[in-house]
Design a protein around this motif. Sequence first.
Motif, PDB file in Angstrom:
ATOM      1  N   ALA A   1       0.838  -1.207   0.000  1.00  0.00           N
ATOM      2  CA  ALA A   1       0.000   0.000   0.000  1.00  0.00           C
ATOM      3  C   ALA A   1       0.874   1.259   0.000  1.00  0.00           C
ATOM      4  N   LEU A   2       1.956   1.225   0.760  1.00  0.00           N
ATOM      5  CA  LEU A   2       2.858   2.385   0.841  1.00  0.00           C
ATOM      6  C   LEU A   2       3.442   2.717  -0.535  1.00  0.00           C
ATOM      7  N   ALA A   3       3.709   1.697  -1.312  1.00  0.00           N
ATOM      8  CA  ALA A   3       4.292   1.898  -2.646  1.00  0.00           C
ATOM      9  C   ALA A   3       3.330   2.634  -3.582  1.00  0.00           C
ATOM     10  N   ALA A   4       2.043   2.650  -3.233  1.00  0.00           N
ATOM     11  CA  ALA A   4       1.042   3.290  -4.101  1.00  0.00           C
ATOM     12  C   ALA A   4       0.688   4.710  -3.655  1.00  0.00           C
ATOM     13  N   VAL A   5       1.372   5.226  -2.623  1.00  0.00           N
ATOM     14  CA  VAL A   5       1.074   6.590  -2.141  1.00  0.00           C
ATOM     15  C   VAL A   5       1.753   7.611  -3.063  1.00  0.00           C
ATOM     16  N   PRO A   6       1.022   8.620  -3.524  1.00  0.00           N
ATOM     17  CA  PRO A   6       1.633   9.652  -4.379  1.00  0.00           C
ATOM     18  C   PRO A   6       2.819  10.308  -3.665  1.00  0.00           C
ATOM     19  N   PRO A   7       3.834  10.746  -4.419  1.00  0.00           N
ATOM     20  CA  PRO A   7       5.094  11.181  -3.803  1.00  0.00           C
ATOM     21  C   PRO A   7       5.003  12.417  -2.915  1.00  0.00           C
ATOM     22  N   ASP A   8       4.011  13.252  -3.121  1.00  0.00           N
ATOM     23  CA  ASP A   8       3.989  14.541  -2.401  1.00  0.00           C
ATOM     24  C   ASP A   8       3.248  14.499  -1.064  1.00  0.00           C
ATOM     25  N   VAL A   9       2.841  13.329  -0.593  1.00  0.00           N
ATOM     26  CA  VAL A   9       2.082  13.259   0.669  1.00  0.00           C
ATOM     27  C   VAL A   9       3.054  13.093   1.838  1.00  0.00           C
ATOM     28  N   PRO A  10       3.091  14.054   2.799  1.00  0.00           N
ATOM     29  CA  PRO A  10       4.139  14.004   3.829  1.00  0.00           C
ATOM     30  C   PRO A  10       3.848  13.114   5.038  1.00  0.00           C
ATOM     31  N   ILE A  11       2.557  12.818   5.287  1.00  0.00           N
ATOM     32  CA  ILE A  11       2.193  12.063   6.503  1.00  0.00           C
ATOM     33  C   ILE A  11       1.442  10.795   6.089  1.00  0.00           C
ATOM     34  N   VAL A  12       1.864   9.657   6.671  1.00  0.00           N
ATOM     35  CA  VAL A  12       1.200   8.388   6.347  1.00  0.00           C
ATOM     36  C   VAL A  12       0.705   7.744   7.637  1.00  0.00           C
ATOM     37  N   LEU A  13      -0.562   7.367   7.642  1.00  0.00           N
ATOM     38  CA  LEU A  13      -1.148   6.610   8.746  1.00  0.00           C
ATOM     39  C   LEU A  13      -1.408   5.189   8.262  1.00  0.00           C
ATOM     40  N   VAL A  14      -1.291   4.243   9.168  1.00  0.00           N
ATOM     41  CA  VAL A  14      -1.612   2.846   8.847  1.00  0.00           C
ATOM     42  C   VAL A  14      -2.738   2.420   9.768  1.00  0.00           C
ATOM     43  N   HIS A  15      -3.849   1.969   9.180  1.00  0.00           N
ATOM     44  CA  HIS A  15      -5.008   1.600  10.003  1.00  0.00           C
ATOM     45  C   HIS A  15      -5.577   0.248   9.598  1.00  0.00           C
TER      46      HIS A  15
END
Length: 230
Positions: free
Chosen positions: A95-109
């Motif tokens: 899932a992390l590999a599919a996050v667009p490059p410009d998003v600075p904060i990632v939550l995992v739920h």
Amino acid sequence: MTAQLNPRGDVAVLVPAAGSGTRLGPGAPKALRLLGGEPLLVHALRRICQAPSVAVVVVAAPPDEVAGVRALLAPVAPVTVVAGGAHRQASVAAALAAVPPDVPIVLVHDAARALVPPDLVESVASAVRAGADAVIPVLPVVDTIKEVGPDDAVRGTVDRAPLRAVQTPQGFRRQILAAAHAAAVDPLTDDAGLVEKQGVRVTCVPGSDHALKITRPFDLLLAEHLLATE
Ligand code: CTP
Ligand code: MG
């Protein structure tokens, strides 16, 4: 009605939902089991989308259910669905590999924490935005904890005071989570554990009883009750 995400938000939420739900007993993959007539994953997604910081959601679905999950979620919210992996950490990495490059904060739920309050999502995101590298929601441990040997003999009683039970969403500065996953060796059951191994400070915020993880049949009964009374 389809939920809208905030295009100016700074948070991506990864939703590992590829587990089978062995401890729940025979049936569909856990994220697709019904709670109040709707799949756990749909409940979780609706709540995540109510947090105003969330701009992106990526769901890791059971590999043979990707098309079905995409169709299920399309009317609920605009999400990306990828195939999960053999264990939770692999699903989060996909899932992390599919996050667009410009998003600075990632939550995992966890999808299994279907009744997460949107306020908890926002409070974890806010703590990262305020400067924390890694944030976990926690609750005090209520039971007395004992260490027990394979012979069922008690080896000792653990001091409960400093112990906390850990929930999701767990929040991270994006590069911190990416680096921890890149360096990961053995699979762990939470992302903060990976980040701890990198020597990063992990900060606690108060969790919520409603963010319980639906693991066993009793948890599903409890969640049905919470849903009916909230
Ligand atoms: N998960 C995942 N990919 C896996 C295993 C688990 O995305 N290969 C997800 C689950 O879907 C769940 C979360 O990780 O939302 C927490 O896992 P858990 O509660 O253990 O769910 P299951 O693995 O499905 O349950 P069980 O361990 O009883 O089989
Ligand atoms: Mg599991």
